[in-house]
Design a protein around this motif. Structure first.
Motif, mmCIF file in Angstrom:
data_model
loop_
_atom_site.group_PDB
_atom_site.id
_atom_site.type_symbol
_atom_site.label_atom_id
_atom_site.label_comp_id
_atom_site.label_asym_id
_atom_site.label_seq_id
_atom_site.Cartn_x
_atom_site.Cartn_y
_atom_site.Cartn_z
ATOM 1 N N ASN A 171 82.233 39.509 -24.313
ATOM 2 C CA ASN A 171 81.374 40.122 -23.297
ATOM 3 C C ASN A 171 79.900 39.995 -23.688
ATOM 4 O O ASN A 171 79.056 39.574 -22.896
ATOM 5 C CB ASN A 171 81.727 41.596 -23.119
ATOM 6 N N ASN A 172 79.602 40.382 -24.920
ATOM 7 C CA ASN A 172 78.226 40.360 -25.382
ATOM 8 C C ASN A 172 77.662 38.943 -25.410
ATOM 9 O O ASN A 172 76.509 38.700 -25.016
ATOM 10 C CB ASN A 172 78.142 40.990 -26.776
ATOM 11 N N SER A 175 76.940 37.660 -21.825
ATOM 12 C CA SER A 175 75.765 38.337 -21.276
ATOM 13 C C SER A 175 74.490 37.780 -21.895
ATOM 14 O O SER A 175 73.498 37.540 -21.188
ATOM 15 C CB SER A 175 75.858 39.848 -21.532
ATOM 16 N N THR A 178 73.624 34.484 -20.485
ATOM 17 C CA THR A 178 73.096 34.629 -19.128
ATOM 18 C C THR A 178 71.631 35.016 -19.163
ATOM 19 O O THR A 178 70.816 34.496 -18.394
ATOM 20 C CB THR A 178 73.906 35.683 -18.344
ATOM 21 N N CYS A 179 71.265 35.935 -20.047
ATOM 22 C CA CYS A 179 69.856 36.329 -20.181
ATOM 23 C C CYS A 179 68.996 35.135 -20.584
ATOM 24 O O CYS A 179 67.886 34.950 -20.060
ATOM 25 C CB CYS A 179 69.713 37.459 -21.202
ATOM 26 N N CYS A 208 69.019 42.231 -24.193
ATOM 27 C CA CYS A 208 69.783 41.877 -22.994
ATOM 28 C C CYS A 208 70.803 42.975 -22.738
ATOM 29 O O CYS A 208 71.835 43.048 -23.406
ATOM 30 C CB CYS A 208 70.473 40.531 -23.196
ATOM 31 N N GLU A 210 73.639 44.945 -20.549
ATOM 32 C CA GLU A 210 74.702 44.508 -19.648
ATOM 33 C C GLU A 210 75.454 45.701 -19.077
ATOM 34 O O GLU A 210 75.635 46.728 -19.736
ATOM 35 C CB GLU A 210 75.678 43.604 -20.395
ATOM 36 N N GLN A 214 79.659 46.236 -22.736
ATOM 37 C CA GLN A 214 80.448 45.270 -23.513
ATOM 38 C C GLN A 214 81.729 45.903 -24.042
ATOM 39 O O GLN A 214 82.690 45.196 -24.353
ATOM 40 C CB GLN A 214 79.616 44.708 -24.662
ATOM 41 N N SER A 220 81.297 41.255 -18.856
ATOM 42 C CA SER A 220 80.898 39.981 -18.253
ATOM 43 C C SER A 220 81.901 38.853 -18.482
ATOM 44 O O SER A 220 81.926 37.886 -17.721
ATOM 45 C CB SER A 220 79.532 39.568 -18.795
ATOM 46 N N TYR A 234 79.210 41.572 -12.867
ATOM 47 C CA TYR A 234 78.424 42.224 -13.916
ATOM 48 C C TYR A 234 76.946 41.999 -13.655
ATOM 49 O O TYR A 234 76.550 41.178 -12.821
ATOM 50 C CB TYR A 234 78.805 41.682 -15.289
ATOM 51 N N VAL A 236 72.974 41.793 -15.798
ATOM 52 C CA VAL A 236 72.184 41.807 -17.024
ATOM 53 C C VAL A 236 70.728 42.057 -16.666
ATOM 54 O O VAL A 236 70.267 41.718 -15.572
ATOM 55 C CB VAL A 236 72.309 40.480 -17.818
#
Length: 277
Positions: A171-172, A175, A178-179, A208, A210, A214, A220, A234, A236
């Protein structure tokens, strides 16, 4: 009014073992609310639920759960006699402990779905705003995806905690990527530059953030079980790093510990309008 509590060795865990041990001196005890508070029995003297043998190895989740039964009643004296009311319904309580819970074991009603309340003016305005915006305007969040529906904002749209370190890392990691894709690989330092003080001092580095968290299965990296594609429900947003990290330990982790939200337990987030301003 007096309140009484009794417990039984019967319980409802799959192994059908009588792991809950009633305290003989406090079982079937009846007191006023003040008496319960003063003698401390209400916080741990009704029964005990011993840990498993052998104990979980160090470094593991170290989790165990026992299910016990208690009965609660109330009595109200009147001008002539004392009339008691006794419920014939035994209530299930879960006694648990886990290494990822910040402090010791405790007991909860497992059928109660806990919620985390976030509100303005708590010192976490950026964090609160992001959660509020994600729940109220999901299609306007980053990344922009038509039809996005972010869960977690009501009892009918809940989140599920995960203690799986690999799932949390997935998840982390997604994310964070994505950032970087949206705000650039230097988004953390760029945030600091963009938020300089009036005196020209660098602002806090950006994190970042989310939502869903997470630490949830709905994060995410969640995939559709049928298609195996990412669900992408999700959001961010880059927020001050110190605020983000402190909120995670001082608010979210404390909520998980106070309400004994274990792996697989559901919860939801209550927001207030407007979160800031």
């Amino acid at each position: 009014m007096k309140v009484g509590v009794s417990s039984t060795t019967d319980q409802t865990s799959p192994d059908r073992q009588a792991n809950c041990k009633p305290d003989a001196s406090n079982n079937k005890k009846e007191q006023t609310f003040l008496q319960w508070k003063l003698d401390g029995v209400a916080s741990g003297g009704i029964f005990t639920s011993p840990p498993p043998t052998p104990a979980p190895p160090p470094g593991t989740t170290g989790e165990w759960r026992d299910y016990c039964l208690i009965k609660i009643w109330a009595s109200m004296p009147d001008s002539q006699t004392v009339k008691g009311y006794v419920s014939d319904s035994w209530q299930t309580v879960r006694c648990d402990s886990a290494s990822y819970i910040s402090w010791g074991g405790g007991c909860v009603f497992p059928w109660v779905i806990p919620h985390l309340t976030i509100a303005k003016n708590t010192g976490y305005d950026n964090q609160v705003w992001h959660i509020w915006f994600a729940l109220h305007y999901p299609e306007a969040t980053q990344p922009p995806i038509a039809g996005k529906r972010i869960p977690g904002g009501s009892l009918n749209s809940r989140l599920t905690r995960t203690a799986d370190q690999q799932m949390k890392a997935r998840n982390n990691g997604r994310s964070y990527r994505t950032c970087k894709r949206i705000w650039g690989k230097n988004f953390s330092a760029d945030y600091s530059i963009a938020h300089r003080s009036p005196q020209g001092q660098a602002g806090p580095v950006g994190n970042c953030d989310e939502f869903p968290f997470q630490s949830t299965r709905e994060g995410s990296a969640q995939r559709d079980q049928a298609t195996k594609k990412f669900k992408d429900n999700y959001s961010v947003w880059v927020i001050p790093g110190p605020e983000n990290q402190l909120w995670g330990t001082a608010v979210l982790d404390v909520f998980y510990s106070n309400d004994h939200v274990l792996d697989g337990d559901e919860f939801w987030v209550r927001t207030w309008d407007p979160p800031v301003g």
